[in-house]
Design an enzyme around this catalytic site. Structure first.
Site, PDB file in Angstrom:
ATOM      1  N   GLY A  38      81.612  52.889  52.240  1.00 55.47           N
ATOM      2  CA  GLY A  38      81.499  54.237  52.807  1.00 55.47           C
ATOM      3  C   GLY A  38      80.078  54.769  52.748  1.00 55.47           C
ATOM      4  O   GLY A  38      79.215  54.218  52.066  1.00 55.47           O
ATOM      5  N   ARG A 101      83.580  47.881  55.925  1.00 52.91           N
ATOM      6  CA  ARG A 101      84.369  47.550  54.743  1.00 52.91           C
ATOM      7  C   ARG A 101      84.957  46.161  54.938  1.00 52.91           C
ATOM      8  O   ARG A 101      85.288  45.779  56.055  1.00 52.91           O
ATOM      9  CB  ARG A 101      85.498  48.566  54.541  1.00 52.91           C
ATOM     10  CG  ARG A 101      84.993  49.967  54.229  1.00 52.91           C
ATOM     11  CD  ARG A 101      86.158  50.910  53.974  1.00 52.91           C
ATOM     12  NE  ARG A 101      85.719  52.287  53.824  1.00 52.91           N
ATOM     13  CZ  ARG A 101      85.244  52.804  52.700  1.00 52.91           C
ATOM     14  NH1 ARG A 101      85.140  52.060  51.623  1.00 52.91           N
ATOM     15  NH2 ARG A 101      84.868  54.066  52.639  1.00 52.91           N
ATOM     16  N   GLY A 102      85.087  45.422  53.845  1.00 55.08           N
ATOM     17  CA  GLY A 102      85.689  44.084  53.946  1.00 55.08           C
ATOM     18  C   GLY A 102      84.739  43.100  54.612  1.00 55.08           C
ATOM     19  O   GLY A 102      83.527  43.255  54.582  1.00 55.08           O
ATOM     20  N   GLY A 126      79.368  50.249  46.655  1.00 56.28           N
ATOM     21  CA  GLY A 126      80.166  50.728  45.534  1.00 56.28           C
ATOM     22  C   GLY A 126      80.832  49.605  44.750  1.00 56.28           C
ATOM     23  O   GLY A 126      80.378  48.456  44.768  1.00 56.28           O
ATOM     24  N   ASP A 127      81.948  49.949  44.111  1.00 57.62           N
ATOM     25  CA  ASP A 127      82.643  49.011  43.220  1.00 57.62           C
ATOM     26  C   ASP A 127      82.947  47.670  43.875  1.00 57.62           C
ATOM     27  O   ASP A 127      82.582  46.612  43.376  1.00 57.62           O
ATOM     28  CB  ASP A 127      83.979  49.621  42.739  1.00 57.62           C
ATOM     29  CG  ASP A 127      83.774  50.868  41.894  1.00 57.62           C
ATOM     30  OD1 ASP A 127      82.609  51.223  41.661  1.00 57.62           O
ATOM     31  OD2 ASP A 127      84.769  51.471  41.471  1.00 57.62           O
ATOM     32  N   GLY A 128      83.658  47.748  45.024  1.00 57.99           N
ATOM     33  CA  GLY A 128      84.064  46.517  45.715  1.00 57.99           C
ATOM     34  C   GLY A 128      82.873  45.708  46.173  1.00 57.99           C
ATOM     35  O   GLY A 128      82.854  44.474  46.055  1.00 57.99           O
ATOM     36  N   ILE A 156      78.823  58.679  44.871  1.00 59.85           N
ATOM     37  CA  ILE A 156      78.541  60.104  44.687  1.00 59.85           C
ATOM     38  C   ILE A 156      79.209  60.615  43.413  1.00 59.85           C
ATOM     39  O   ILE A 156      79.040  61.760  43.038  1.00 59.85           O
ATOM     40  CB  ILE A 156      79.014  60.942  45.899  1.00 59.85           C
ATOM     41  CG1 ILE A 156      80.532  60.843  46.082  1.00 59.85           C
ATOM     42  CG2 ILE A 156      78.265  60.555  47.156  1.00 59.85           C
ATOM     43  CD1 ILE A 156      81.100  61.842  47.079  1.00 59.85           C
ATOM     44  N   ASP A 159      79.552  57.948  38.101  1.00 58.12           N
ATOM     45  CA  ASP A 159      80.420  57.402  37.048  1.00 58.12           C
ATOM     46  C   ASP A 159      79.999  55.996  36.628  1.00 58.12           C
ATOM     47  O   ASP A 159      80.815  55.183  36.216  1.00 58.12           O
ATOM     48  CB  ASP A 159      81.877  57.391  37.522  1.00 58.12           C
ATOM     49  CG  ASP A 159      82.086  56.593  38.799  1.00 58.12           C
ATOM     50  OD1 ASP A 159      81.085  56.105  39.375  1.00 58.12           O
ATOM     51  OD2 ASP A 159      83.241  56.450  39.230  1.00 58.12           O
ATOM     52  N   MET A 200      86.540  64.562  46.594  1.00 54.52           N
ATOM     53  CA  MET A 200      86.752  63.139  46.355  1.00 54.52           C
ATOM     54  C   MET A 200      85.992  62.726  45.102  1.00 54.52           C
ATOM     55  O   MET A 200      84.959  63.274  44.799  1.00 54.52           O
ATOM     56  CB  MET A 200      86.224  62.343  47.547  1.00 54.52           C
ATOM     57  CG  MET A 200      86.606  60.883  47.510  1.00 54.52           C
ATOM     58  SD  MET A 200      85.596  59.932  48.660  1.00 54.52           S
ATOM     59  CE  MET A 200      84.183  59.575  47.644  1.00 54.52           C
ATOM     60  N   GLY A 201      86.511  61.763  44.384  1.00 57.96           N
ATOM     61  CA  GLY A 201      85.821  61.265  43.195  1.00 57.96           C
ATOM     62  C   GLY A 201      86.822  60.574  42.309  1.00 57.96           C
ATOM     63  O   GLY A 201      87.563  61.207  41.570  1.00 57.96           O
ATOM     64  N   ARG A 202      86.865  59.259  42.413  1.00 59.72           N
ATOM     65  CA  ARG A 202      87.942  58.472  41.802  1.00 59.72           C
ATOM     66  C   ARG A 202      88.237  58.847  40.361  1.00 59.72           C
ATOM     67  O   ARG A 202      89.332  59.214  40.013  1.00 59.72           O
ATOM     68  CB  ARG A 202      87.589  56.975  41.906  1.00 59.72           C
ATOM     69  CG  ARG A 202      88.734  56.068  41.525  1.00 59.72           C
ATOM     70  CD  ARG A 202      88.361  54.624  41.758  1.00 59.72           C
ATOM     71  NE  ARG A 202      88.008  54.408  43.144  1.00 59.72           N
ATOM     72  CZ  ARG A 202      87.067  53.563  43.540  1.00 59.72           C
ATOM     73  NH1 ARG A 202      86.390  52.860  42.664  1.00 59.72           N
ATOM     74  NH2 ARG A 202      86.810  53.413  44.815  1.00 59.72           N
TER      75      ARG A 202
END
Length: 204
Positions: A38, A101-102, A126-128, A156, A159, A200-202
C-alpha cells in the site's frame, strides 16, 4: 545485528552510516529500488534519498527503479534513476515507481536480478514485503550471488522495534487530527451529535 556473547554489550543493532571499508566498487554497482504494498506518505522522498545518496556519497551511477512492485522484476519494467530524474519527486504523493500487492515468485525475481547484473536491491515495503525480501535474500545466498538486499520498512503505524519513528507516521497523524477535529466540530454543533472517525493501524 551484532552479537557479543561475553560482553555487557550483548546483542545490539549497529547504527546505519558510513563504514571504513566498503565491499562494492562503485563503478561495478548496479542498484535497483522497488516499492511494494500500500501507499505511505514519504515513499518518493525515500526513493530520492537512496538515489542521491548512492550517486553523490558513493559515486554509483547505475540505479534502476523496478516499476510495479515485485511483479516488475519479471515483467522487465524498469525506470532509469539519477538525481535529475528524482529532483522534485518528494513534492508528489504516491510512488513514481508504482506498486502492487503479491506477485512474488522468488525464483523469477532472483533470475531477473542475476540476468540484469544487479548487485544491490533496495526493497521498500511493509510486513509482507519484508518477509518476501528475506526469502529473496535466502535464495540469493543459496545461489552464492554477491548481491546485497536492504529492506526499508514502510508503515504509518510506527510499530517497528528499534527505530525511533517510521516514515509516513507524522503525516498520518496530521491527517488523522484533521479528520478528528472536523468530526468534533460536527458533533458539537448538533444536539446529541456523535463524531465517528476510523483509523487504520494494525497493532498501533
Amino acid at each position: 545485528i551484532v552479537v557479543h556473547k561475553n560482553s555487557p554489550r550483548g546483542v545490539h543493532f549497529r547504527r546505519a552510516g558510513p563504514r571504513q571499508k566498503i565491499y562494492f566498487d562503485s563503478d561495478d554497482v548496479h542498484a535497483c529500488i522497488v516499492t511494494c504494498g500500500g501507499l505511505c506518505p514519504g515513499l518518493n522522498t525515500v526513493i530520492r534519498e537512496i538515489v542521491c545518496g548512492l550517486f553523490h556519497m558513493y559515486g554509483v551511477k547505475k540505479v534502476s527503479g523496478i516499476d510495479g512492485g515485485y511483479r516488475g522484476f519479471y515483467a522487465k519494467n524498469t525506470v532509469h534513476l539519477d538525481p535529475k530524474v528524482v529532483n522534485d519527486i518528494h513534492k508528489r504523493g504516491g510512488t513514481i515507481l508504482g506498486t502492487s500487492r503479491g506477485g512474488h515468485d522468488t525464483s523469477k525475481i532472483v533470475d531477473s536480478i542475476q540476468d540484469r547484473g544487479i548487485n544491490q536491491v533496495y526493497i521498500i515495503g511493509g510486513d509482507g514485503t519484508q518477509r518476501g525480501a528475506s526469502v529473496i535474500f535466502e535464495e540469493i545466498r543459496r545461489r552464492g550471488l554477491k548481491v546485497s538486499v536492504a529492506g526499508i520498512p514502510k508503515t504509518i503505524d510506527n510499530d517497528i522495534p528499534v527505530i525511533d519513528r517510521s516514515f509516513g507516521f507524522d503525516t498520518a497523524v496530521e491527517e488523522a487530527q484533521r479528520a478528528i477535529n472536523a468530526a468534533h466540530v460536527e458533533a458539537e454543533s448538533f444536539e446529541n451529535g456523535i463524531g465517528l472517525v476510523k483509523l487504520m493501524g494494525r497493532y498501533s
